[in-house]
Design a protein around this motif. Structure first.
Motif, short mmCIF file in Angstrom:
data_model
loop_
_atom_site.label_atom_id
_atom_site.label_comp_id
_atom_site.label_asym_id
_atom_site.label_seq_id
_atom_site.Cartn_x
_atom_site.Cartn_y
_atom_site.Cartn_z
N THR A 1 44.78 45.69 44.11
CA THR A 1 44.18 45.62 42.78
C THR A 1 43.25 44.42 42.68
O THR A 1 43.40 43.42 43.40
CB THR A 1 45.26 45.50 41.70
N TYR A 2 42.30 44.54 41.77
CA TYR A 2 41.33 43.47 41.57
C TYR A 2 41.90 42.42 40.63
O TYR A 2 42.42 42.74 39.56
CB TYR A 2 40.03 44.03 40.99
N THR A 3 41.79 41.17 41.01
CA THR A 3 42.18 40.06 40.15
C THR A 3 40.94 39.50 39.48
O THR A 3 40.02 39.03 40.17
CB THR A 3 42.87 38.95 40.97
N PRO A 4 40.85 39.57 38.17
CA PRO A 4 39.65 39.09 37.49
C PRO A 4 39.32 37.64 37.85
O PRO A 4 40.21 36.79 38.00
CB PRO A 4 40.01 39.22 36.01
N ASP A 5 38.05 37.39 38.03
CA ASP A 5 37.55 36.06 38.33
C ASP A 5 36.79 35.55 37.11
O ASP A 5 36.62 36.27 36.13
CB ASP A 5 36.63 36.13 39.56
N GLN B 1 37.65 31.48 41.68
CA GLN B 1 38.26 31.90 42.94
C GLN B 1 37.51 31.39 44.17
O GLN B 1 37.85 31.73 45.30
CB GLN B 1 38.37 33.42 42.99
N ASP C 1 33.60 37.06 33.62
CA ASP C 1 33.79 37.65 34.94
C ASP C 1 32.41 37.86 35.57
O ASP C 1 31.57 38.58 35.01
CB ASP C 1 34.52 38.99 34.82
N ARG D 1 30.91 38.52 47.93
CA ARG D 1 32.33 38.81 47.70
C ARG D 1 32.75 40.09 48.44
O ARG D 1 33.84 40.18 49.00
CB ARG D 1 32.60 38.97 46.20
#
Length: 375
Positions: free
Chosen positions: A2-6, A51, A84, A126
């Motif tokens: 899953t994507y972790t918000p930055d 991040q 984000d 990224r």
């Protein structure tokens, strides 16, 4: 997975002045409208996230406007802090509204372009992809032509020597500046270059300095030389005049580089004012806006030849459905560690992540102002 918000932690803005080795003159100098160009002013945006990801982009100004771009970017960039970085279109809209009172074109959007381009560079890095692959490319190389060797301050012998050098370096086409007060001298120079380079692709650029009658007369005289295009024969905003010219001549008409918004290009497209459209991502507001414009241009059946900034436009041109051109300039070489490869008339899209460029120590040394914006 899953994507972790930055989140954007900091935006560093800087402005630098790139000196040109010799003063540059096009037709605007010979008509008295501008002075020779001695430098190009850049706005650089460097974005860092919580991040640890980073990206950089740039916008630029020739002759005037550079300090204004930097000042506007400083005022509005804070609106992106904490957001984000992957939500690029949302961020573009937020930054646009942060400075809405000064409009949606010109300096207002050129200042945003550096930030917008940096966000795309960051997103591609990224993902571990070249920007062209992130966007979805149609090709891994693009036809290329040289402009920096064909200016009017150069003698005919110098223009021919640079043309030979460019073709030997794998650049496919040669563009020559025209628009001198003496039209016969334009014809003499272009005919001499055509004879010199044989059947290699040849373009001319009048930099908006002809009136309608002169453009038609010169266009007809140039027909025999089988040019790839005649560029900016008329004022950039004369859509009707360009449309009449495009209908009257067999040689394709190219224009668009001086327009500073998608809306201005839409008027050009709706008027059928050109065969080849030449948008500039830093001038129209960045990659977000350029991608919108590419859709309109493709729907209209136009060819694409972006203006200047090949380090950005190579990736974007690679994503255009129709076979495009990209403009080769060597002016920016001192700014970047990397060099773009040319071979067999084409520019090769780099396989490095993002834009694939790194600023040199010399670029840092030319920086005149710098600020870092955080929460």
């Amino acid at each position: 997975m899953t994507y972790t918000p930055d989140a954007i932690r900091a935006i560093t803005l800087s402005t630098l002045r790139l000196p040109l080795s010799v003063p540059i003159s096009d037709a605007k100098v010979f008509t008295g409208r501008q002075k020779p160009m001695t430098e190009v002013v850049f706005l650089i945006a460097e974005i860092e996230t919580e991040q640890g990801f980073s990206g950089h982009g740039f916008s630029y100004s020739k002759r005037g406007g550079g300090p204004a771009q930097y000042a506007h970017a400083k005022e509005v960039a804070g609106a992106a802090i904490g957001e984000d970085p992957n939500d690029i279109q949302k961020l573009y809209s937020k930054l646009l509204w942060a400075g809405a009172s000064v409009g949606r074109s010109g300096v207002a959007t050129q200042a945003l372009a550096a930030i917008d381009i940096a966000l795309y560079d960051l997103k591609a890095k990224r993902a571990g992809l070249p920007l062209s692959k992130l966007l979805g490319s149609h090709r891994d190389s693009v036809r290329t032509y040289n402009t920096s060797g064909g200016f009017l301050n150069a003698s005919l012998d110098e223009v021919k020597a640079r043309a030979t050098q460019s073709l030997e370096e794998g650049i496919g086409g040669i563009k020559v500046k025209v628009g001198l007060p003496d039209s016969s001298e334009d014809l003499r120079r272009v005919r001499a270059v055509r004879e010199h380079i044989g059947d290699a692709p040849l373009m001319v650029d009048a930099n908006q300095q002809w009136d309608r009658a002169t453009a038609l007369r010169m266009g007809r005289r140039f027909e025999e030389l089988e040019l790839v295009w005649i560029e900016e024969p008329l004022d950039a905003y004369d859509a009707e005049g360009h449309a009449d010219l495009a209908r009257a001549l067999d040689t394709p008409i190219a224009t668009g580089e001086m327009l500073a918004s998608v809306a201005e290009h839409e008027r050009l497209i709706e008027a059928r004012a050109c065969d080849i459209i030449q948008p500039d991502a830093p001038r129209v507001g960045g990659i977000t806006q350029f991608l919108r414009l590419m859709t309109f241009a493709d729907q209209a059946g136009l060819d694409l030849a972006p203006h200047f900034a090949m380090e950005i436009h190579l990736h974007l041109a690679a994503c255009y459905p129709r076979e495009p051109w990209v403009e080769h300039f060597d002016w920016l070489d001192p700014l970047f560690e990397e060099r773009l490869e040319t071979r067999d008339g084409r520019m090769i899209v780099p396989n490095r992540p993002g834009l694939g460029i790194t600023f040199t120590d010399q670029a840092r040394a030319w920086t005149t102002e710098k600020v870092t914006i955080t929460a």
